[in-house]
Structures are given as structure tokens and as C-alpha cells.
Design a protein around this motif. Structure first.
Motif: not given
Length: 251
Positions: A165-173
Motif C-alpha cells: 500500500g505504501a509502495s502503491g501510493r508513492n508510485k501514484a504521486f
């Protein structure tokens, strides 16, 4: 405000306004679409200067995930504004948080909504703790800062989901052209922060940070007038992560 500035404001408003939902839904890979669609939301951030807490204000004793949140301080980060309907300092059961997140999917097509609801159940959310902070500004952490607010959300879930989840949100930004990399979080390699570009001529600044620590997904959103205290926000997030050990337990 320019067209680009308006778009930035709308992205920030939509993302900050749904922080809890973004944290939980983002853990199942929905963050990219949510943030990309945010520029279609109407309105822009409305800034209300924070009111300092009364001197000597006492905190309610907290245990569990809520007890891991960084305490308020009369000489620094004090109690901030309410986080929507929840208040400034709140703990939710996993069932309550999951139910609220599912409610936020009501506008999706039925088949997509049902699939997302199954994914939310697979996260095994066992609790959420949220706290909002405020500072009236001054000289902190080696920088002159303006008034700002910060909200932190801790979500306990399946450890693999917290990490992805942390990785996904960072990739989104990272995929957006709205934000640039913010300050690094010392001692926490998987933590990332993103903020509006420093050359922006907007009066306000926004910064989002995400990390995982054990089975806890940690998300923070800060908003303030320029000069924005990015170092101060990073310092508080560092302290927050330090308060969680490798398993996500309070230390």
C-alpha cells in the motif's frame, strides 16, 4: 490563480479531504485512479489558521494503535482541526474503518465495487488511529515557517498489504506532474514525501508522506502557508515512525 495552479489546488483538496479513504483504498491499488481523477473535483483548499491549544492541556490516555501516535505539545504541534466527522483525535475499529471505506465506493459500477470490497476484506484491517496537529509557525528545525496543519493516519492491516500500500501510493504521486520529491525521512528508507514545487507562486503549500512499519500503513498530509515547514513535518513523521518498531507496535 493560473490553470495549473487551480489544478494543483483541486488535486490537493480532493486528496487531503479523503485521507482515510485514500489510505485504505490505496492499499488495494486504487490510489492512482483516485488521485488522477482528483483534478475534476470542484473547489480549492480553504485555509483556517490553527488555534493553539490551551497551556497545559492534558491528553486523554491512549492505548494500542492510538497510543503510538505522537503526543501533542504545547510548545510545538498542538491539537489541529477536525478530520471531517471524526474529530481531531480518533481511533476506529477495523470493522468500522472497512465499512466506511466500502461506503466511499458507492459511485463505482456494481461489479467493480464488489471486487474492491473483497480486496478490502483481504487487507484484514484491525484498527485505524488518526490525529490532527497544528502549529502557528515560527523558527523550527532550522527554518522559518508559517502556520500549518498536519494529519497522520495509522492503519493496521496485513503486513504485506501495508508494504504494498505504501509502495502503491508513492508510485501514484511519482506518476503525477503536480508534485516534486519532498524531504527524506531519516532512518526510514521506504518513507516518501511529495509536495508542490518550490517555485510555485501559490500562497499555500501541500505535502503528502507515506510509509509502512511492520503491519502499519502510515500516511500524513500537511498543508500550510508559505514559508512551509517541510523539515518540521518530516521531523514529526520521523518521530512517528520511530515510535513504531519493526512489527508496527508502539515503543
Amino acid at each position: 490563480m493560473s490553470g495549473q495552479g487551480t489544478r494543483r489546488g483541486r488535486v490537493a483538496a480532493a486528496a487531503a479531504g479523503g485521507l482515510l479513504m485514500a489510505v485504505v483504498v490505496g492499499a488495494v491499488g486504487y490510489t492512482v485512479d483516485t488521485v488522477k481523477d482528483a483534478d475534476r473535483a470542484s473547489g480549492a483548499p480553504v485555509w483556517t489558521p490553527p488555534t493553539a491549544s490551551a497551556e497545559g492541556e492534558k491528553e486523554k490516555p491512549a492505548t494500542g494503535l492510538a497510543g503510538a501516535l505522537v503526543p501533542y505539545r504545547s510548545d510545538g504541534w498542538t491539537r489541529g482541526p477536525d478530520l471531517g466527522e471524526f474529530g481531531a483525535d480518533v481511533a476506529l475499529s477495523g470493522a468500522h474503518a472497512a465499512a466506511l471505506t466500502k461506503e466511499s465506493l458507492s459511485d463505482l459500477p456494481r461489479s467493480q465495487r464488489k471486487e474492491m470490497e473483497k480486496e478490502i476484506d483481504r487487507l484484514h484491517i484491525t484498527g485505524v488511529a488518526m490525529r490532527s496537529y497544528a502549529t502557528t509557525g515560527g523558527f523550527h528545525n532550522g527554518e522559518q515557517t508559517g502556520a500549518a496543519t498536519l494529519s497522520i493516519v495509522l492503519t493496521r492491516m496485513n503486513q504485506g498489504a501495508a508494504r504494498s500500500g505504501a509502495s502503491g501510493r508513492n508510485k501514484a504521486f511519482e506518476a503525477l506532474d503536480v508534485f516534486e520529491a519532498g524531504p527524506k525521512i531519516k532512518g526510514h528508507e521506504n518513507a516518501r514525501c511529495y509536495r508542490l514545487p518550490g517555485e510555485s507562486d501559490e500562497e499555500f503549500d501541500i505535502m503528502f508522506c507515506t510509509a509502512s512499519q511492520g503491519d502499519v500503513l502510515v500516511s500524513a498530509a500537511a498543508e500550510g502557508v508559505r514559508p512551509f515547514g517541510a523539515k518540521g513535518v518530516a521531523a514529526l513523521l520521523t518521530e512517528q515512525l520511530d515510535r513504531l518498531d519493526g512489527t508496527g507496535a508502539a515503543v
